[in-house]
Design an enzyme around this catalytic site. Sequence first.
Site, PDB file in Angstrom:
ATOM      1  N   TYR A   1       7.957   1.880  -7.553  1.00  0.00           N
ATOM      2  CA  TYR A   1       7.311   0.560  -7.608  1.00  0.00           C
ATOM      3  C   TYR A   1       6.874   0.235  -9.041  1.00  0.00           C
ATOM      4  CZ  TYR A   1       7.010   0.928  -2.490  1.00  0.00           C
ATOM      5  OH  TYR A   1       7.301   1.052  -1.156  1.00  0.00           O
ATOM      6  N   GLU A  54       0.868  -1.179   0.000  1.00  0.00           N
ATOM      7  CA  GLU A  54       0.000   0.000   0.000  1.00  0.00           C
ATOM      8  C   GLU A  54       0.897   1.218   0.000  1.00  0.00           C
ATOM      9  OE1 GLU A  54      -1.633  -1.066   3.617  1.00  0.00           O
ATOM     10  OE2 GLU A  54      -3.054  -2.460   2.716  1.00  0.00           O
TER      11      GLU A  54
HETATM   12  C1  LIG Z   1      10.766   6.424  -2.415  1.00  0.00           C
HETATM   13  C2  LIG Z   1      12.262   6.489  -2.086  1.00  0.00           C
HETATM   14  C3  LIG Z   1      12.619   5.257  -1.279  1.00  0.00           C
HETATM   15  C4  LIG Z   1      13.038   6.479  -3.428  1.00  0.00           C
HETATM   16  O1  LIG Z   1      14.436   6.378  -3.114  1.00  0.00           O
HETATM   17  P1  LIG Z   1      15.559   7.062  -4.031  1.00  0.00           P
HETATM   18  O2  LIG Z   1      16.861   6.510  -3.645  1.00  0.00           O
HETATM   19  O3  LIG Z   1      15.404   8.536  -4.032  1.00  0.00           O
HETATM   20  O4  LIG Z   1      15.121   6.516  -5.482  1.00  0.00           O
HETATM   21  P2  LIG Z   1      16.076   6.305  -6.735  1.00  0.00           P
HETATM   22  O5  LIG Z   1      17.039   7.426  -6.852  1.00  0.00           O
HETATM   23  O6  LIG Z   1      16.608   4.932  -6.717  1.00  0.00           O
HETATM   24  O7  LIG Z   1      15.009   6.455  -7.906  1.00  0.00           O
HETATM   25  C5  LIG Z   1      14.365   5.320  -8.456  1.00  0.00           C
HETATM   26  C6  LIG Z   1      13.091   5.727  -9.160  1.00  0.00           C
HETATM   27  O8  LIG Z   1      12.134   6.187  -8.213  1.00  0.00           O
HETATM   28  C7  LIG Z   1      11.344   7.224  -8.792  1.00  0.00           C
HETATM   29  N1  LIG Z   1      11.562   8.449  -8.040  1.00  0.00           N
HETATM   30  C8  LIG Z   1      12.419   8.628  -6.999  1.00  0.00           C
HETATM   31  N2  LIG Z   1      12.288   9.874  -6.510  1.00  0.00           N
HETATM   32  C9  LIG Z   1      11.341  10.491  -7.248  1.00  0.00           C
HETATM   33  C10 LIG Z   1      10.741  11.770  -7.199  1.00  0.00           C
HETATM   34  N3  LIG Z   1      11.107  12.683  -6.289  1.00  0.00           N
HETATM   35  N4  LIG Z   1       9.774  12.055  -8.092  1.00  0.00           N
HETATM   36  C11 LIG Z   1       9.384  11.159  -9.020  1.00  0.00           C
HETATM   37  N5  LIG Z   1       9.910   9.909  -9.109  1.00  0.00           N
HETATM   38  C12 LIG Z   1      10.873   9.587  -8.240  1.00  0.00           C
HETATM   39  C13 LIG Z   1      11.809   7.358 -10.233  1.00  0.00           C
HETATM   40  O9  LIG Z   1      11.037   6.453 -11.007  1.00  0.00           O
HETATM   41  C14 LIG Z   1      13.239   6.882 -10.125  1.00  0.00           C
HETATM   42  O10 LIG Z   1      13.748   6.425 -11.338  1.00  0.00           O
HETATM   43  P3  LIG Z   1      14.551   7.439 -12.305  1.00  0.00           P
HETATM   44  O11 LIG Z   1      15.691   7.979 -11.486  1.00  0.00           O
HETATM   45  O12 LIG Z   1      14.983   6.556 -13.408  1.00  0.00           O
HETATM   46  O13 LIG Z   1      13.578   8.520 -12.669  1.00  0.00           O
HETATM   47  C15 LIG Z   1      12.641   7.801  -1.346  1.00  0.00           C
HETATM   48  O14 LIG Z   1      12.080   8.898  -2.024  1.00  0.00           O
HETATM   49  C16 LIG Z   1      12.183   7.854   0.108  1.00  0.00           C
HETATM   50  O15 LIG Z   1      12.869   7.376   1.016  1.00  0.00           O
HETATM   51  N6  LIG Z   1      11.008   8.463   0.374  1.00  0.00           N
HETATM   52  C17 LIG Z   1      10.509   8.642   1.725  1.00  0.00           C
HETATM   53  C18 LIG Z   1      10.008   7.352   2.319  1.00  0.00           C
HETATM   54  C19 LIG Z   1       8.826   6.815   1.546  1.00  0.00           C
HETATM   55  O16 LIG Z   1       7.890   7.530   1.219  1.00  0.00           O
HETATM   56  N7  LIG Z   1       8.866   5.500   1.274  1.00  0.00           N
HETATM   57  C20 LIG Z   1       7.815   4.789   0.558  1.00  0.00           C
HETATM   58  C21 LIG Z   1       6.844   4.218   1.520  1.00  0.00           C
HETATM   59  S1  LIG Z   1       5.606   3.269   0.661  1.00  0.00           S
END
Ligand SMILES: CC(C)(COP(=O)(O)OP(=O)(O)OC[C@H]1O[C@@H](n2cnc3c(N)ncnc32)[C@H](O)[C@@H]1OP(=O)(O)O)[C@@H](O)C(=O)NCCC(=O)NCCS
Length: 154
Positions: A119, A107
């Site tokens: 995802y 979720e």
């Molecule tokens: C979601 C999260 C884990 C992504 O981690 P991250 O290390 O920044 O992600 P990555 O750099 O590996 O990016 C992977 C993909 O995620 C997506 N993504 C990551 N950040 C994004 C943003 N700010 N906006 C849109 N897409 C994004 C993109 O599809 C990206 O691929 P791309 O670089 O080819 O565009 C991070 O933003 C986070 O910790 N968020 C807060 C906690 C949270 O909300 N967790 C999810 C709970 S369900």
Amino acid sequence: MIEELTFHRLGIQDLADLVVLEQQCFSAPWKEEQFLLGLEREVFKVFGLKDGDELVAYCSFYHVVDEMEILNIAVVPERRRHGAGRRLLSLVLQICLKMGIQNGHLEVRVGNVAARALYASFGFQEIGVRKGYYPDNGEDAILMRLDLENLSGA
Ligand SMILES: CC(C)(COP(=O)(O)OP(=O)(O)OC[C@H]1O[C@@H](n2cnc3c(N)ncnc32)[C@H](O)[C@@H]1OP(=O)(O)O)[C@@H](O)C(=O)NCCC(=O)NCCS
């Protein structure tokens, strides 16, 4: 550098670091007791990426028979958008495949654009909505599901 991050199964010894990371990442963070209760159960698994001793990302999930449910994934704010989230989820899903898991579900908040995109890039599909699911702000939850046979990007 993303390549220097090392991948680990996390346990009780990582509890304090998990709590700190959780507090940095979520408005309603899991508390120490919740992690502790989880880590004492075989169905709950946590993996993380470390830079030396520093925990920079973690992903937790439940594993029951051939199904897994992602509970959380988080990257420390200053390390985001450098591929750590993608690398961690990729490694976790590869381990799930080796464990014989066939289906994943989760979720996610409707407004969590970053997580939904992450995802979706692995092949998770949106299969439903739970209206007003999150008690802190009444936000809807999007339900996502992945048949691991259709895993992409890992
Ligand atoms: C979601 C999260 C884990 C992504 O981690 P991250 O290390 O920044 O992600 P990555 O750099 O590996 O990016 C992977 C993909 O995620 C997506 N993504 C990551 N950040 C994004 C943003 N700010 N906006 C849109 N897409 C994004 C993109 O599809 C990206 O691929 P791309 O670089 O080819 O565009 C991070 O933003 C986070 O910790 N968020 C807060 C906690 C949270 O909300 N967790 C999810 C709970 S369900």
